[in-house]
Design a protein around this motif. Sequence first.
Motif, PDB file in Angstrom:
ATOM      1  N   VAL A   1       0.834  -1.202   0.000  1.00 16.47           N
ATOM      2  CA  VAL A   1       0.000   0.000   0.000  1.00 16.47           C
ATOM      3  C   VAL A   1       0.869   1.254   0.000  1.00 16.47           C
ATOM      4  CG1 VAL A   1      -1.706   1.316   1.316  1.00 16.47           C
ATOM      5  CG2 VAL A   1      -1.946  -1.160   1.094  1.00 16.47           C
ATOM      6  N   ALA A   2       1.945   1.239   0.784  1.00 15.74           N
ATOM      7  CA  ALA A   2       2.829   2.410   0.851  1.00 15.74           C
ATOM      8  C   ALA A   2       3.454   2.706  -0.509  1.00 15.74           C
ATOM      9  CB  ALA A   2       3.918   2.175   1.904  1.00 15.74           C
ATOM     10  N   LEU A   3       3.941   1.670  -1.187  1.00  9.43           N
ATOM     11  CA  LEU A   3       4.536   1.871  -2.508  1.00  9.43           C
ATOM     12  C   LEU A   3       3.492   2.363  -3.509  1.00  9.43           C
ATOM     13  CD1 LEU A   3       6.797  -1.320  -2.716  1.00  9.43           C
ATOM     14  CD2 LEU A   3       7.543   1.029  -2.317  1.00  9.43           C
TER      15      LEU A   3
ATOM     16  N   ALA B   1       2.795   8.231   2.545  1.00 13.99           N
ATOM     17  CA  ALA B   1       2.819   9.700   2.549  1.00 13.99           C
ATOM     18  C   ALA B   1       4.192  10.216   2.955  1.00 13.99           C
ATOM     19  CB  ALA B   1       1.741  10.228   3.492  1.00 13.99           C
ATOM     20  N   ALA B   2       4.800   9.566   3.944  1.00 17.57           N
ATOM     21  CA  ALA B   2       6.153   9.963   4.351  1.00 17.57           C
ATOM     22  C   ALA B   2       7.143   9.749   3.207  1.00 17.57           C
ATOM     23  CB  ALA B   2       6.579   9.167   5.578  1.00 17.57           C
ATOM     24  N   GLY B   3       7.007   8.628   2.490  1.00 17.44           N
ATOM     25  CA  GLY B   3       7.884   8.380   1.352  1.00 17.44           C
ATOM     26  C   GLY B   3       7.672   9.389   0.235  1.00 17.44           C
ATOM     27  N   SER B   4       6.415   9.784   0.005  1.00 16.80           N
ATOM     28  CA  SER B   4       6.130  10.782  -1.028  1.00 16.80           C
ATOM     29  C   SER B   4       6.751  12.124  -0.678  1.00 16.80           C
ATOM     30  CB  SER B   4       4.619  10.929  -1.208  1.00 16.80           C
ATOM     31  OG  SER B   4       4.040   9.722  -1.644  1.00 16.80           O
ATOM     32  N   LEU B   5       6.680  12.510   0.584  1.00 17.33           N
ATOM     33  CA  LEU B   5       7.296  13.772   0.999  1.00 17.33           C
ATOM     34  C   LEU B   5       8.807  13.726   0.823  1.00 17.33           C
ATOM     35  CD1 LEU B   5       5.195  14.529   4.209  1.00 17.33           C
ATOM     36  CD2 LEU B   5       5.155  15.784   2.055  1.00 17.33           C
ATOM     37  N   ALA B   6       9.386  12.542   0.987  1.00 15.56           N
ATOM     38  CA  ALA B   6      10.832  12.409   0.794  1.00 15.56           C
ATOM     39  C   ALA B   6      11.225  12.578  -0.674  1.00 15.56           C
ATOM     40  CB  ALA B   6      11.309  11.049   1.314  1.00 15.56           C
ATOM     41  N   MET B   7      10.276  12.380  -1.606  1.00 15.33           N
ATOM     42  CA  MET B   7      10.566  12.522  -3.035  1.00 15.33           C
ATOM     43  C   MET B   7      10.334  13.935  -3.547  1.00 15.33           C
ATOM     44  SD  MET B   7       9.034   9.067  -4.786  1.00 15.33           S
ATOM     45  CE  MET B   7       7.352   9.700  -4.651  1.00 15.33           C
TER      46      MET B   7
ATOM     47  N   ALA C   1      -4.346   1.775   6.278  1.00 11.06           N
ATOM     48  CA  ALA C   1      -4.077   3.080   6.889  1.00 11.06           C
ATOM     49  C   ALA C   1      -2.610   3.209   7.272  1.00 11.06           C
ATOM     50  CB  ALA C   1      -4.972   3.276   8.109  1.00 11.06           C
ATOM     51  N   ILE C   2      -2.026   2.135   7.817  1.00  7.65           N
ATOM     52  CA  ILE C   2      -0.596   2.172   8.154  1.00  7.65           C
ATOM     53  C   ILE C   2       0.227   2.372   6.887  1.00  7.65           C
ATOM     54  CG2 ILE C   2       1.325   0.854   9.122  1.00  7.65           C
ATOM     55  CD1 ILE C   2      -0.712  -0.553  10.930  1.00  7.65           C
ATOM     56  N   GLY C   3      -0.143   1.641   5.822  1.00 11.37           N
ATOM     57  CA  GLY C   3       0.564   1.803   4.560  1.00 11.37           C
ATOM     58  C   GLY C   3       0.432   3.207   3.997  1.00 11.37           C
ATOM     59  N   VAL C   4      -0.744   3.817   4.162  1.00 11.44           N
ATOM     60  CA  VAL C   4      -0.959   5.183   3.677  1.00 11.44           C
ATOM     61  C   VAL C   4      -0.051   6.164   4.406  1.00 11.44           C
ATOM     62  CG1 VAL C   4      -2.625   7.086   3.719  1.00 11.44           C
ATOM     63  CG2 VAL C   4      -3.302   4.864   2.802  1.00 11.44           C
ATOM     64  N   VAL C   5       0.071   6.007   5.718  1.00 15.17           N
ATOM     65  CA  VAL C   5       0.941   6.904   6.492  1.00 15.17           C
ATOM     66  C   VAL C   5       2.389   6.758   6.039  1.00 15.17           C
ATOM     67  CG1 VAL C   5       1.847   7.405   8.791  1.00 15.17           C
ATOM     68  CG2 VAL C   5      -0.595   6.964   8.481  1.00 15.17           C
ATOM     69  N   LEU C   6       2.857   5.525   5.891  1.00 14.22           N
ATOM     70  CA  LEU C   6       4.240   5.303   5.444  1.00 14.22           C
ATOM     71  C   LEU C   6       4.438   5.810   4.017  1.00 14.22           C
ATOM     72  CD1 LEU C   6       4.916   1.722   6.885  1.00 14.22           C
ATOM     73  CD2 LEU C   6       5.669   3.920   7.809  1.00 14.22           C
TER      74      LEU C   6
ATOM     75  N   ALA D   1      -4.767   9.598  -0.598  1.00  9.33           N
ATOM     76  CA  ALA D   1      -4.943   8.761   0.594  1.00  9.33           C
ATOM     77  C   ALA D   1      -6.379   8.253   0.683  1.00  9.33           C
ATOM     78  CB  ALA D   1      -4.573   9.555   1.847  1.00  9.33           C
ATOM     79  N   GLY D   2      -7.341   9.145   0.411  1.00 10.63           N
ATOM     80  CA  GLY D   2      -8.736   8.715   0.422  1.00 10.63           C
ATOM     81  C   GLY D   2      -9.021   7.663  -0.637  1.00 10.63           C
TER      82      GLY D   2
END
Length: 733
Positions: A368-370, A674-680, A667-672, A703-704
């Motif tokens: 989900v995070a990816l 989002a953090a990865g997206s901000l890093a890009m 939801a956990i994947g979404v939070v992670l 996210a929604g």
Amino acid sequence: PFAEPDRLMQIGRTRPELPTVLLPISVPNFLDLRPRIRQFAAVEARVPTSLILEDETDASRVRGSRVTAGLFDLLGVPPQIGRTFNAEDGLTGSEHTVVLSDAFWQSRFGADPKVIGTTIRLSETPYTIIGVAPQQFEFRSASFFVPFQWDAGDLPPRGSNFLQLFGRLRPGVHPQAADDELHALWTALGEENAGTYDDSGMRAEPLLFATVSRSRTPLFILTGAVGLVLLVACTNVANLMLARSEARQREIALRAALGAGRGRLVRQFLTESLVLSVMGGLAGLAAAFAGVHVLVTSFSSAIPRSNDVGINGIVLGFALLVSVVTGVAVGLVPALQARPDHSALKEGARGSSGRITALRKGLVVIEVALSLMLVTGTGLLLKSFWRAQQSELGFDGNNLLIVNLWLPPSSYGDDTNRNDFYESLMPQLTALPQVRQTGMINMIPARNFGNNFTTINVVGNEDREAHFVEARWASRTYFETMRIPLIRGRNFTDADVDSAANSIIINDELARQLFPENEDPIGARLGADLGTDPEIVGVVGDVRNFGPDERPRPTIYRPVENSSNLVIRTAGDPLQLVPLVRQTMRVYRVDTMTDILTRSLGDRQFQLILLLVFAGVGLVLGAVGIYGVMSYTVAQRTRELGVRMALGSSTSDVLRLVLGQGTKLAAIGVVLGAAGSLAMRSVLATVVYDVSTADPFTYVSVAGLLLAVAALACYIPARRAASVDPMEALRYE
């Protein structure tokens, strides 16, 4: 595909405002610099050009290059047939010669080797074909090459910068040493020609980087997106195979009981995953053959060296390597988990270890995070593309027809003949019922960019300077036809066309740079590179001349009586006027402004289409992964769910339980993610337009979307769980 390409450099001027951009230089500066340079074995020049190629029925403009005679030798490119230029070809008064590109030779002459020695007419000048460049040779999209010839007694002004320089470093010379020499030589030239130099510098950069720099970051982003899709797919398949390995615990235990060792079991799982991945790789290659053809055909201008893009041996080898590595990656985790458990042979043995369950859930979170990182990046580019399309152009691009005329020099060789032609043509056009207004401009917005940047100042107040000012020549009706607003002063008149009037119109951006707030620029005179100190008679609105996704640049407009670019505003669809235009005059190109603006965003559209495909695949894979894990979890917990319902849990309770577990992982994947997206953000910042890389709307929307897709993927297993018959579940084996 040049000889020793690591020694090839592009040389150019730099300015503090654009330190990473290599700007062209003038012919006098090139001739002064060339004999003094010691760190380069050779330095040659090129200027883009376009000439009219005529036949019995039509005329077309062909893009090419005027090059100094030694450019092919500098690049180390031998001809495919014939020869390239020699020193005599570059002498003033020599026979006009031309070298064709392979693509032009193939398309225009059917690859006939007998073209060598024949003559073609380019802009009514006969050129003798002396050679054809190699098939792999593509240099700045030129279809032909002609030698650059200049008269030593009649050189362009020192401030007229249009030459692109290329050099080959001497063996063992470091690029920094070449930069130091160029800087010193440029400083010395400035001292020798006081008053003709500004605060620009000079440097060199590798030709490879100069060639692909515009596409470098977008292609890296696309490569990153491909990697994310591959990781999502690997995570998905690894999770499914891990679940499958749990279901095969009894089989594994039986194999172990019959003598299979741990290594044999690991090899079996890896073999199965390798077979799957290689089959998937072959299916992917089959799709790639069609997909690459479509992309290269549709977006050739957005892909550097698009003629070389295709499925070849290197690509096949890479695909095989990725398939094998992927097979090992997705099969390794379940293979390592394939430990013989002899208790699985007992009747009624079932369930999975907490460690394996946690691993499966962790893989879902990663997936989900990816997926969110991929979809977020695509969302930002989608919003950027939409903003570029909706940007204020400074003119009305609807119902505009752009016509490029071809006036043969033999018939219209002087201004009088040309002016007479336009004086008779323009009334004919405006008399047509479909035509509302007509105008002329030397360079069309979003299509013709040119190299005519200049430095100007205010006469009498020379400390007010503006650099990189774009100069354009427009007719008095151009601004009305384009619907560019007049902010101050007046438009050009017939009297302004007379050079003695010496009038000029500037755009609002230049007015802001040169004149403080509330100071009226009308009546002021501009100097520096303009030479004749023209008087400002009007201020017009800013126009995005370099494309919808480029900021307006300071611009001056000078009056012109004739130009090969006609701008025609029509009452309806401008394409309906094309047949009549072709009957009235000889043209070599007809466009609508809508098509020009669309093509100007071709690079962004190419990136966006690919990323939308990747994001869609990633989203589907993420949904499939969540669905697969939740379905397997429900199947494993059938007895537990039956007990819950037998003890009084309602259908809605079971539905909420399963949905809650699935959406919690998402939801956990979404939070992670989002953090990865901000890093890009720093990478995406170089390719987005008028959009913050931390745009909250995009992040919340994506996210929604991911949570909604996850909930939908969990709903089917949840409904299945809620429909379990308690008595059947208690008897479940």
